[in-house]
Design an enzyme around this catalytic site. Structure first.
Site, mmCIF file in Angstrom:
data_model
loop_
_atom_site.group_PDB
_atom_site.id
_atom_site.type_symbol
_atom_site.label_atom_id
_atom_site.label_comp_id
_atom_site.label_asym_id
_atom_site.label_seq_id
_atom_site.Cartn_x
_atom_site.Cartn_y
_atom_site.Cartn_z
ATOM 1 N N GLU A 153 -3.588 -5.702 -5.693
ATOM 2 C CA GLU A 153 -2.248 -6.111 -6.108
ATOM 3 C C GLU A 153 -2.316 -6.475 -7.588
ATOM 4 O OE1 GLU A 153 -0.281 -9.014 -3.644
ATOM 5 O OE2 GLU A 153 -1.183 -8.129 -1.867
ATOM 6 N N LYS A 176 14.614 -3.313 3.031
ATOM 7 C CA LYS A 176 13.685 -2.798 2.012
ATOM 8 C C LYS A 176 14.135 -1.412 1.527
ATOM 9 C CE LYS A 176 9.153 -3.727 2.537
ATOM 10 N NZ LYS A 176 7.840 -3.584 3.197
ATOM 11 N N CYS A 195 -5.581 -9.555 2.020
ATOM 12 C CA CYS A 195 -6.667 -8.683 2.490
ATOM 13 C C CYS A 195 -7.969 -9.408 2.813
ATOM 14 C CB CYS A 195 -6.931 -7.589 1.461
ATOM 15 S SG CYS A 195 -5.527 -6.469 1.331
ATOM 16 N N VAL A 214 0.835 -1.207 0.000
ATOM 17 C CA VAL A 214 0.000 0.000 0.000
ATOM 18 C C VAL A 214 0.870 1.258 0.000
ATOM 19 C CG1 VAL A 214 -1.660 1.337 1.369
ATOM 20 C CG2 VAL A 214 -1.941 -1.128 1.133
HETATM 21 C C1 UDX Z 1 -8.446 -6.726 -2.563
HETATM 22 C C2 UDX Z 1 -9.458 -5.634 -2.933
HETATM 23 O O1 UDX Z 1 -10.005 -5.918 -4.228
HETATM 24 C C3 UDX Z 1 -8.822 -4.273 -2.888
HETATM 25 O O2 UDX Z 1 -9.800 -3.273 -3.156
HETATM 26 C C4 UDX Z 1 -8.237 -4.053 -1.497
HETATM 27 O O3 UDX Z 1 -7.627 -2.824 -1.404
HETATM 28 C C5 UDX Z 1 -7.249 -5.169 -1.171
HETATM 29 O O4 UDX Z 1 -7.896 -6.429 -1.279
HETATM 30 P P1 UDX Z 1 -6.454 -7.977 -3.793
HETATM 31 O O5 UDX Z 1 -6.280 -8.736 -2.511
HETATM 32 O O6 UDX Z 1 -5.261 -7.433 -4.484
HETATM 33 O O7 UDX Z 1 -7.426 -6.734 -3.554
HETATM 34 O O8 UDX Z 1 -7.162 -8.989 -4.803
HETATM 35 P P2 UDX Z 1 -8.508 -9.048 -5.654
HETATM 36 O O9 UDX Z 1 -8.222 -8.717 -7.070
HETATM 37 O O10 UDX Z 1 -9.609 -8.336 -5.013
HETATM 38 O O11 UDX Z 1 -8.781 -10.639 -5.572
HETATM 39 C C6 UDX Z 1 -8.939 -11.274 -4.299
HETATM 40 C C7 UDX Z 1 -9.075 -12.763 -4.468
HETATM 41 O O12 UDX Z 1 -10.328 -13.104 -4.997
HETATM 42 C C8 UDX Z 1 -8.042 -13.435 -5.360
HETATM 43 O O13 UDX Z 1 -7.582 -14.621 -4.739
HETATM 44 C C9 UDX Z 1 -8.819 -13.752 -6.618
HETATM 45 O O14 UDX Z 1 -8.292 -14.868 -7.320
HETATM 46 C C10 UDX Z 1 -10.193 -14.051 -6.047
HETATM 47 N N1 UDX Z 1 -11.303 -13.864 -6.984
HETATM 48 C C11 UDX Z 1 -11.558 -12.631 -7.489
HETATM 49 C C12 UDX Z 1 -12.132 -14.929 -7.280
HETATM 50 O O15 UDX Z 1 -11.932 -16.065 -6.820
HETATM 51 N N2 UDX Z 1 -13.197 -14.716 -8.115
HETATM 52 C C13 UDX Z 1 -13.482 -13.507 -8.647
HETATM 53 O O16 UDX Z 1 -14.480 -13.407 -9.383
HETATM 54 C C14 UDX Z 1 -12.631 -12.428 -8.337
#
Ligand code: UDX
Length: 442
Positions: free
Chosen positions: A165, A46, A273, A22
């Site tokens: 991410e 880092k 997250c 972040v």
């Molecule tokens: C998430 C939130 O989207 C973001 O707004 C917040 O700030 C941080 O957490 P992120 O963890 O990067 O972001 O991943 P994201 O793209 O949201 O996907 C989360 C998980 O859901 C992944 O494991 C992805 O594979 C899964 N996923 C997503 C599904 O299984 N099905 C879907 O339809 C969409």
């Protein structure tokens, strides 16, 4: 929604504490918008890595943005916290809030960084909490600031981020919305100055009270996780009655009230997250006297998604003991090297426990997997697939679609594909001679 009142047009001095997934994109974006940004982190390695022009983790486009900030002089990365805080107009707190065993958030790093701000502030500072926190945390930040530096005044702002991410740079430079929870108009005005470039480019600026902003982050992530679990529950029903989950969610998604995104069934959600935010939100609700059982069910359905794929693999290869299984994709989602709470790694561990021989491949996460797990990982996908009794798609990296599946067919011991992300084209796989087992389709 607030109508922005853009009065000032000057770069600000902004400190950022915490340079992770972040804080680093946030720092680079603020520098890109012309502010003078000084970032720090307690991980000194880092800081060295970043100043040598390398990233501590994989994130598309971020290396270029950080490099530009450093070379043009708008971004400084230092271990000297005084340089970060002294003279700053605004300090962003972007430290980790990992889950404790009971699901509650561990806020020790946040308290420590708050004390750092109090100790080194030289004038009025707007202290912005970007870390994901339980509602009410900004009150503790405000109390700690006045306790450790009663001589100065501070504004505390909740400014949750919604960056994903893999697209953190785009999400930072062009956010879907800017959310600021404030207690004073002067704090709101400072935040408009911080985000002036994004606001001018049309990003909605949503001003609210602090607790609503804090809560909105948990509410958003929990809702997205709920959509995914809804799709995974549907997948179970579709398999049982012979329907196709993709067809069903496509039809649902055609309704703009529902929307098609985050309805892809598969191995479930992972990452740093969603799992922790869901657990923490349940705790927030419980402390407020509300039993948010829906969230427990969402997490249970997510765990069942892995059970289901284990069953699919067993159906395909019978006994797991002694079977060579190629696992394509190890990161928690495509576009990242992050394997925290990766469903694919959880699946690998389940299959290993039952005697399978797992050979993993991932376009970005191989080093991370080798460092943090005992899984066997190869750098060439075709090596993983050689003589395999089954291949599993564990993460939906788009490049897997373009693999030469005819060549793979001839190299495998048995041409079986368990597509745990519904990534590949079923008719093409069947035409190529594979036994193809997707999720949520008979
Ligand atoms: C998430 C939130 O989207 C973001 O707004 C917040 O700030 C941080 O957490 P992120 O963890 O990067 O972001 O991943 P994201 O793209 O949201 O996907 C989360 C998980 O859901 C992944 O494991 C992805 O594979 C899964 N996923 C997503 C599904 O299984 N099905 C879907 O339809 C969409």
């Amino acid at each position: 929604m607030d109508t922005p009142n853009l009065t000032r047009n000057r770069p600000m001095k902004i400190g950022v504490i915490g340079l992770g997934h972040v804080g680093l994109p946030t720092s680079a974006a603020l520098a890109h918008w012309g502010h003078k940004v000084v970032g720090t982190d307690t991980d000194l390695e880092k800081i060295t890595t970043l100043n040598e022009g390398r990233l501590p983790f994989f994130e598309p486009q971020l290396a270029e943005l950080v490099h530009r900030g450093l070379t043009e002089g708008n971004l400084t990365i230092t271990e000297d916290v005084n340089e970060v805080v002294a003279g700053a107009d605004v300090v962003f707190l972007c430290v980790g809030t990992p889950p404790k065993d009971d699901g509650d958030a561990d806020l020790r790093a946040l308290e420590q960084s708050t004390r750092t701000v109090a100790a080194h502030a030289t004038g009025h500072v707007v202290v912005v909490c970007k870390s994901t926190v339980p509602a009410g945390t900004c009150d503790n930040i405000a109390r700690t600031l006045s306790r450790f530096n009663g001589g100065l005044t501070f504004d505390v702002v909740s400014n949750p981020e919604f960056m994903r991410e893999g697209s953190a740079v785009e999400d930072s430079l062009k956010p879907s919305r800017i959310v600021v929870g404030v207690a004073t108009e002067s704090a709101a005005s400072a935040m408009r100055d911080v985000y002036r470039k994004a606001i001018e480019a049309g990003t909605p600026f949503m001003q609210t009270d602090i607790r609503s902003a804090e809560l909105a982050k948990h509410a958003s992530n929990a809702f997205l996780a709920t959509k995914i679990s809804y799709a995974n529950a549907l997948a179970r029903i579709c398999e049982a009655i012979g329907a196709d989950v993709t067809a069903v969610v496509d039809i649902m998604g055609g309704d703009p009230r529902i929307g098609r995104s985050f309805l892809d069934a598969g191995l479930g959600y992972g990452g740093f997250c969603f799992p922790k935010d869901l657990a923490c939100f349940e705790q927030v609700a419980a402390k407020a006297g509300y039993d948010f059982g829906l969230l427990r069910e969402v997490a249970a359905i997510n765990a069942e998604a892995i059970d289901t794929v284990v069953e699919h693999v067993k159906e395909a290869v019978w006994n797991l003991d002694g079977k060579r299984i190629a696992l394509l994709g190890l990161s928690f989602k495509p576009g990242t090297s992050d394997i925290r709470s990766s469903p694919s790694i959880a699946l690998a561990n389940r299959l290993l426990e039952q005697g399978a021989d797992i050979i993993g491949y991932d376009p970005a996460a191989a080093t991370n997997v080798r460092t943090n797990t005992r899984l066997t990982v190869v750098d060439d996908a075709y090596e993983a697939l050689k003589d395999a009794h089954c291949v599993i798609i564990g993460t939906d990296w788009p490049q897997f679609i373009d693999f030469d599946w005819n060549v793979i067919h001839d190299r495998m011991a048995h041409p079986v594909v368990v597509d745990a992300r519904n990534l590949l084209d079923a008719s093409m796989m069947v035409a190529a001679g594979f036994t193809y087992i997707p999720v949520g389709k008979r």
